[in-house]
Design an enzyme around this catalytic site. Structure first.
Site, PDB file in Angstrom:
ATOM      1  N   ASP A   1      -1.011  -5.501  -5.565  1.00  0.00           N
ATOM      2  CA  ASP A   1      -2.227  -4.756  -5.908  1.00  0.00           C
ATOM      3  C   ASP A   1      -1.943  -3.261  -5.964  1.00  0.00           C
ATOM      4  OD1 ASP A   1      -1.861  -4.606  -3.136  1.00  0.00           O
ATOM      5  OD2 ASP A   1      -4.013  -4.594  -2.707  1.00  0.00           O
TER       6      ASP A   1
ATOM      7  N   GLU B   1       3.543  -9.426  -1.787  1.00  0.00           N
ATOM      8  CA  GLU B   1       2.233 -10.007  -1.505  1.00  0.00           C
ATOM      9  C   GLU B   1       2.131 -11.511  -1.752  1.00  0.00           C
ATOM     10  OE1 GLU B   1       1.733  -5.661  -1.874  1.00  0.00           O
ATOM     11  OE2 GLU B   1       2.759  -7.174  -3.080  1.00  0.00           O
TER      12      GLU B   1
ATOM     13  N   GLY C   1       0.797  -1.219   0.000  1.00  0.00           N
ATOM     14  CA  GLY C   1       0.000   0.000   0.000  1.00  0.00           C
ATOM     15  C   GLY C   1       0.830   1.269   0.000  1.00  0.00           C
TER      16      GLY C   1
END
Length: 355
Positions: free
Chosen positions: A150, A142, A119
């Protein structure tokens, strides 16, 4: 649920001159993003996009160890334990923030000083100016917790030269500043000791020229990042990670001579097999997609991971119990079927609302 108007204690928002500044202030948690931080961050950006007195945005973080190490996966694990029916809200609100960063109409300067993972990349790499220091350490790890890279990584990892993006996506390899800049993750190197002066210079600058004005300020503090270390392994990366599937990549690595190839193959064998397979398809089939298609597709994938097992098993092993012994299901890359992977890309619930 309506967005709260009160700032979380872990986020500070202010204005210095013509610059809107967002400061992540949770160093004990490596400035990990909570849902409340995402909501407040997005709200500030939307206001500043329309404010004539704001010429640029500056994103900074407390502590020096981490810019932002990712999302608060502990909170997601608790939500799963409590059977929260709205557990997907974190990804929804994080990705809506990523969209605003991606589309922000003014210079967006992220001081990526320290760890930048997951993030943390979503609130920096989509900006116009990504400043790295000698303390910067970038990774998208991840697949090691049963997820996929992502926050729009489909776009920024596919921009990397050769097969570097696929290598970073599957392995979670960590890059220091020189390699991250060579990969297109960062744009400039500035010594960490110069960051306060850089912030002051931005605050006092005439920003009416937009990106060009910010370029001039940053270039006054920028320095060479040093030699990129990954160059020595580019032949192996570009050759092996171009293979047509995860199992084929591992086989290609195992057929190579040298420590790097053997170590990388062993590293992949320890990742979540389903995480590796969905990540491979995400990047390989994601080339050429528009930004809205990318972030909406990743939202579908994230919701599927929330409904699956490996993501929470990965969090348990890495963060909760810290035994570093995840029990993946399926346990082997060879046992992942096309039908399993298909399920992670299928529609589930309403599409992500980007407005």
């Amino acid at each position: 649920m309506a967005e709260a108007a009160v700032l979380p204690e872990t986020l500070r928002v202010d204005r210095i001159g013509g610059v809107g500044r967002i400061h992540l202030d949770s160093p004990a948690r490596f400035n990990a993003l909570s849902r409340e931080m995402c909501l407040a961050f997005r709200r500030s950006l939307l206001e500043w996009a329309e404010a004539a007195e704001i010429g640029a945005v500056l994103v900074t973080a407390e502590g020096g160890r981490a810019f932002c190490a990712g999302g608060d996966v502990r909170a997601l694990y608790r939500a799963r334990q409590e059977k929260d029916p709205d557990i997907h809200r974190f990804f929804r609100d994080e990705y809506r923030l990523n969209h605003v960063v991606h589309e922000f109409p003014k210079p967006y300067v992220a001081l990526m000083d320290g760890i930048v993972m997951g993030g943390g990349a979503g609130i920096s790499v989509h900006g116009s100016h990504r400043i790295m220091t000698e303390r910067s350490l970038f990774a998208m790890p991840e697949t090691g917790i049963g997820l996929f890279p992502d926050v729009g990584a489909t776009e920024f990892l596919n921009r990397c030269p050769g097969e570097v993006g696929m290598y970073l996506a599957l392995t979670g390899a960590r890059l220091k500043a020189a390699d991250a800049i060579a990969a297109g993750i960062g744009t400039h190197f500035v010594p960490s000791s110069a960051l306060p002066a850089l912030a002051e210079a931005l605050a006092s600058a005439d920003l009416s020229d937009g990106v060009a004005a910010v370029d001039r300020v940053i270039e006054a503090f920028a320095a060479p990042p040093g030699p990129a270390q990954m160059r020595a392994n580019r032949r192996v990366i570009d050759s092996c990670f171009a293979a047509d599937g995860v199992a084929a990549i591992v086989a290609a690595l195992e057929a190579e001579d040298g420590y790097f190839a053997i170590e990388t193959a062993d590293e992949l064998r320890g990742k979540s097999p389903i995480g590796l397979e969905i990540t491979f398809r995400q990047l390989r089939n994601g080339r050429g997609l528009s930004w809205p298609e990318i972030i909406r597709r990743e939202y579908r994938m994230a919701r599927a991971c929330l409904e699956g097992r490996d993501f929470f098993e990965g969090i348990r092993a890495a963060v909760i119990d810290k035994d570093r012994c995840p029990r993946w299901n399926p346990a082997r890359i060879e046992d992942v079927t096309e039908a399993m992977v298909d399920g992670y890309f299928a529609p589930r619930g309403p599409e992500l609302d980007l407005d």
